[in-house]
Design a protein around this motif. Structure first.
Motif, PDB file in Angstrom:
ATOM      1  N   ILE A  31       4.877  -5.335   1.957  1.00 31.45           N
ATOM      2  CA  ILE A  31       6.195  -5.893   2.258  1.00 31.45           C
ATOM      3  C   ILE A  31       7.202  -5.621   1.152  1.00 31.45           C
ATOM      4  O   ILE A  31       8.278  -6.207   1.124  1.00 31.45           O
ATOM      5  CB  ILE A  31       6.120  -7.408   2.552  1.00 31.45           C
ATOM      6  N   ASN A  32       6.848  -4.736   0.238  1.00 35.95           N
ATOM      7  CA  ASN A  32       7.763  -4.358  -0.837  1.00 35.95           C
ATOM      8  C   ASN A  32       8.012  -2.861  -0.836  1.00 35.95           C
ATOM      9  O   ASN A  32       7.125  -2.076  -0.486  1.00 35.95           O
ATOM     10  CB  ASN A  32       7.193  -4.775  -2.206  1.00 35.95           C
ATOM     11  N   ASN A  33       9.206  -2.482  -1.226  1.00 39.09           N
ATOM     12  CA  ASN A  33       9.518  -1.067  -1.383  1.00 39.09           C
ATOM     13  C   ASN A  33       8.832  -0.566  -2.640  1.00 39.09           C
ATOM     14  O   ASN A  33       8.902  -1.204  -3.691  1.00 39.09           O
ATOM     15  CB  ASN A  33      11.023  -0.852  -1.503  1.00 39.09           C
ATOM     16  N   MET A  34       8.173   0.573  -2.522  1.00 43.55           N
ATOM     17  CA  MET A  34       7.448   1.106  -3.664  1.00 43.55           C
ATOM     18  C   MET A  34       7.650   2.613  -3.755  1.00 43.55           C
ATOM     19  O   MET A  34       8.005   3.258  -2.770  1.00 43.55           O
ATOM     20  CB  MET A  34       5.959   0.782  -3.557  1.00 43.55           C
ATOM     21  N   GLY A  35       7.403   3.137  -4.942  1.00 42.25           N
ATOM     22  CA  GLY A  35       7.617   4.562  -5.110  1.00 42.25           C
ATOM     23  C   GLY A  35       6.689   5.192  -6.128  1.00 42.25           C
ATOM     24  O   GLY A  35       6.067   4.491  -6.936  1.00 42.25           O
ATOM     25  N   TRP A  36       6.611   6.516  -6.049  1.00 44.05           N
ATOM     26  CA  TRP A  36       5.926   7.333  -7.051  1.00 44.05           C
ATOM     27  C   TRP A  36       6.972   8.181  -7.760  1.00 44.05           C
ATOM     28  O   TRP A  36       7.801   8.831  -7.102  1.00 44.05           O
ATOM     29  CB  TRP A  36       4.891   8.244  -6.403  1.00 44.05           C
ATOM     30  N   PHE A  37       6.920   8.184  -9.065  1.00 44.94           N
ATOM     31  CA  PHE A  37       7.783   8.999  -9.898  1.00 44.94           C
ATOM     32  C   PHE A  37       6.895   9.879 -10.770  1.00 44.94           C
ATOM     33  O   PHE A  37       5.706   9.630 -10.918  1.00 44.94           O
ATOM     34  CB  PHE A  37       8.661   8.124 -10.803  1.00 44.94           C
ATOM     35  N   ARG A  38       7.507  10.888 -11.357  1.00 46.51           N
ATOM     36  CA  ARG A  38       6.778  11.703 -12.317  1.00 46.51           C
ATOM     37  C   ARG A  38       7.705  12.136 -13.435  1.00 46.51           C
ATOM     38  O   ARG A  38       8.923  12.221 -13.251  1.00 46.51           O
ATOM     39  CB  ARG A  38       6.147  12.928 -11.653  1.00 46.51           C
ATOM     40  N   VAL A  48       9.358  11.082  -6.719  1.00 42.46           N
ATOM     41  CA  VAL A  48       8.519  11.997  -5.950  1.00 42.46           C
ATOM     42  C   VAL A  48       8.478  11.559  -4.490  1.00 42.46           C
ATOM     43  O   VAL A  48       8.687  12.365  -3.581  1.00 42.46           O
ATOM     44  CB  VAL A  48       7.091  12.039  -6.528  1.00 42.46           C
ATOM     45  N   ALA A  49       8.198  10.263  -4.276  1.00 42.73           N
ATOM     46  CA  ALA A  49       8.086   9.748  -2.916  1.00 42.73           C
ATOM     47  C   ALA A  49       8.304   8.251  -2.933  1.00 42.73           C
ATOM     48  O   ALA A  49       8.006   7.585  -3.927  1.00 42.73           O
ATOM     49  CB  ALA A  49       6.708  10.066  -2.330  1.00 42.73           C
ATOM     50  N   GLY A  50       8.830   7.729  -1.818  1.00 40.57           N
ATOM     51  CA  GLY A  50       9.042   6.306  -1.707  1.00 40.57           C
ATOM     52  C   GLY A  50       8.649   5.810  -0.330  1.00 40.57           C
ATOM     53  O   GLY A  50       8.643   6.580   0.636  1.00 40.57           O
ATOM     54  N   ILE A  51       8.309   4.529  -0.263  1.00 37.48           N
ATOM     55  CA  ILE A  51       7.984   3.907   1.020  1.00 37.48           C
ATOM     56  C   ILE A  51       8.597   2.516   1.034  1.00 37.48           C
ATOM     57  O   ILE A  51       8.519   1.783   0.045  1.00 37.48           O
ATOM     58  CB  ILE A  51       6.456   3.864   1.254  1.00 37.48           C
ATOM     59  N   VAL A  52       9.257   2.199   2.129  1.00 41.61           N
ATOM     60  CA  VAL A  52       9.887   0.893   2.240  1.00 41.61           C
ATOM     61  C   VAL A  52       8.994  -0.044   3.038  1.00 41.61           C
ATOM     62  O   VAL A  52       8.008   0.385   3.643  1.00 41.61           O
ATOM     63  CB  VAL A  52      11.278   0.989   2.874  1.00 41.61           C
ATOM     64  N   SER A  53       9.370  -1.306   3.043  1.00 42.34           N
ATOM     65  CA  SER A  53       8.521  -2.309   3.677  1.00 42.34           C
ATOM     66  C   SER A  53       8.266  -1.994   5.145  1.00 42.34           C
ATOM     67  O   SER A  53       7.170  -2.243   5.663  1.00 42.34           O
ATOM     68  CB  SER A  53       9.133  -3.696   3.523  1.00 42.34           C
ATOM     69  N   GLY A  54       9.261  -1.410   5.803  1.00 42.68           N
ATOM     70  CA  GLY A  54       9.087  -1.092   7.224  1.00 42.68           C
ATOM     71  C   GLY A  54       8.216   0.113   7.493  1.00 42.68           C
ATOM     72  O   GLY A  54       7.842   0.362   8.640  1.00 42.68           O
ATOM     73  N   GLY A  55       7.895   0.841   6.434  1.00 46.13           N
ATOM     74  CA  GLY A  55       7.011   1.989   6.578  1.00 46.13           C
ATOM     75  C   GLY A  55       7.676   3.343   6.491  1.00 46.13           C
ATOM     76  O   GLY A  55       6.986   4.370   6.392  1.00 46.13           O
ATOM     77  N   GLY A  65       6.051  18.204   2.649  1.00 44.33           N
ATOM     78  CA  GLY A  65       5.040  19.014   3.307  1.00 44.33           C
ATOM     79  C   GLY A  65       3.750  19.143   2.521  1.00 44.33           C
ATOM     80  O   GLY A  65       2.744  19.631   3.067  1.00 44.33           O
ATOM     81  N   ARG A  66       3.765  18.736   1.265  1.00 46.42           N
ATOM     82  CA  ARG A  66       2.553  18.839   0.427  1.00 46.42           C
ATOM     83  C   ARG A  66       2.013  17.464   0.013  1.00 46.42           C
ATOM     84  O   ARG A  66       0.807  17.282  -0.103  1.00 46.42           O
ATOM     85  CB  ARG A  66       2.841  19.656  -0.830  1.00 46.42           C
ATOM     86  N   PHE A  67       2.918  16.521  -0.237  1.00 47.89           N
ATOM     87  CA  PHE A  67       2.530  15.187  -0.705  1.00 47.89           C
ATOM     88  C   PHE A  67       2.739  14.167   0.411  1.00 47.89           C
ATOM     89  O   PHE A  67       3.677  14.287   1.208  1.00 47.89           O
ATOM     90  CB  PHE A  67       3.369  14.769  -1.903  1.00 47.89           C
ATOM     91  N   THR A  68       1.893  13.146   0.411  1.00 51.15           N
ATOM     92  CA  THR A  68       2.023  12.058   1.378  1.00 51.15           C
ATOM     93  C   THR A  68       1.824  10.724   0.675  1.00 51.15           C
ATOM     94  O   THR A  68       0.805  10.518   0.002  1.00 51.15           O
ATOM     95  CB  THR A  68       0.991  12.187   2.500  1.00 51.15           C
ATOM     96  N   ILE A  69       2.802   9.842   0.836  1.00 50.89           N
ATOM     97  CA  ILE A  69       2.694   8.495   0.292  1.00 50.89           C
ATOM     98  C   ILE A  69       2.172   7.574   1.394  1.00 50.89           C
ATOM     99  O   ILE A  69       2.551   7.701   2.563  1.00 50.89           O
ATOM    100  CB  ILE A  69       4.055   8.006  -0.246  1.00 50.89           C
ATOM    101  N   GLN A  81      -1.202  11.225  -1.836  1.00 49.16           N
ATOM    102  CA  GLN A  81      -2.059  12.380  -1.561  1.00 49.16           C
ATOM    103  C   GLN A  81      -1.274  13.637  -1.894  1.00 49.16           C
ATOM    104  O   GLN A  81      -0.197  13.865  -1.347  1.00 49.16           O
ATOM    105  CB  GLN A  81      -2.486  12.394  -0.094  1.00 49.16           C
ATOM    106  N   MET A  82      -1.819  14.443  -2.779  1.00 47.45           N
ATOM    107  CA  MET A  82      -1.131  15.638  -3.243  1.00 47.45           C
ATOM    108  C   MET A  82      -1.969  16.861  -2.884  1.00 47.45           C
ATOM    109  O   MET A  82      -3.090  17.008  -3.390  1.00 47.45           O
ATOM    110  CB  MET A  82      -0.907  15.571  -4.757  1.00 47.45           C
ATOM    111  N   ASN A  83      -1.434  17.685  -2.027  1.00 49.00           N
ATOM    112  CA  ASN A  83      -2.128  18.903  -1.595  1.00 49.00           C
ATOM    113  C   ASN A  83      -1.373  20.136  -2.082  1.00 49.00           C
ATOM    114  O   ASN A  83      -0.201  20.057  -2.453  1.00 49.00           O
ATOM    115  CB  ASN A  83      -2.229  18.937  -0.072  1.00 49.00           C
TER     116      ASN A  83
END
Length: 115
Positions: A31-38, A48-55, A65-69, A81-83
């Protein structure tokens, strides 16, 4: 107290995959917005990627196309996931969240992509 603990980094060859984890306590990941940074040496920290509470998710152009949060609600854990990793993906990766007016960061996990 909010704590974010990253894991899963390492040394990998170009083209291989890694999955980073960010175990959270003190907040509910779902239920929280979260993210990956580098942050690469000599460079600014970047999203790098973010995801909000709603998905809904968003990605930096360089990783689309390569990474998935994603998140595991039962484990209260955020993943990246880093491909098809490239040498330019080499950096320290951090997860973060903004909760009750405070920005929280994990300690970071090193990802090195090299032959």
């Amino acid at each position: 107290q909010v704590q974010l603990v990253e894991s899963g980094g390492g040394l990998v060859q170009p083209g291989r995959s890694l999955r980073l984890s960010c175990a959270a306590s003190g907040i509910i990941v779902s239920i929280n917005n979260m993210g990956w940074f580098r942050q690469a040496p000599g460079k600014q920290r970047e999203l790098v990627a973010g995801i909000v509470s709603g998905g809904s998710t968003n990605y930096a152009d360089s990783v689309k196309g390569r990474f998935t949060i994603s998140r595991d609600n039962a484990k209260n854990t955020l993943y990246l996931q880093m491909n098809s990793l490239k040498p330019e993906d080499t950096a320290v990766y951090y997860c973060n969240t903004f909760y009750r007016g405070v920005l929280y960061w994990g300690q970071g996990t090193q990802v090195t992509v090299s032959t």
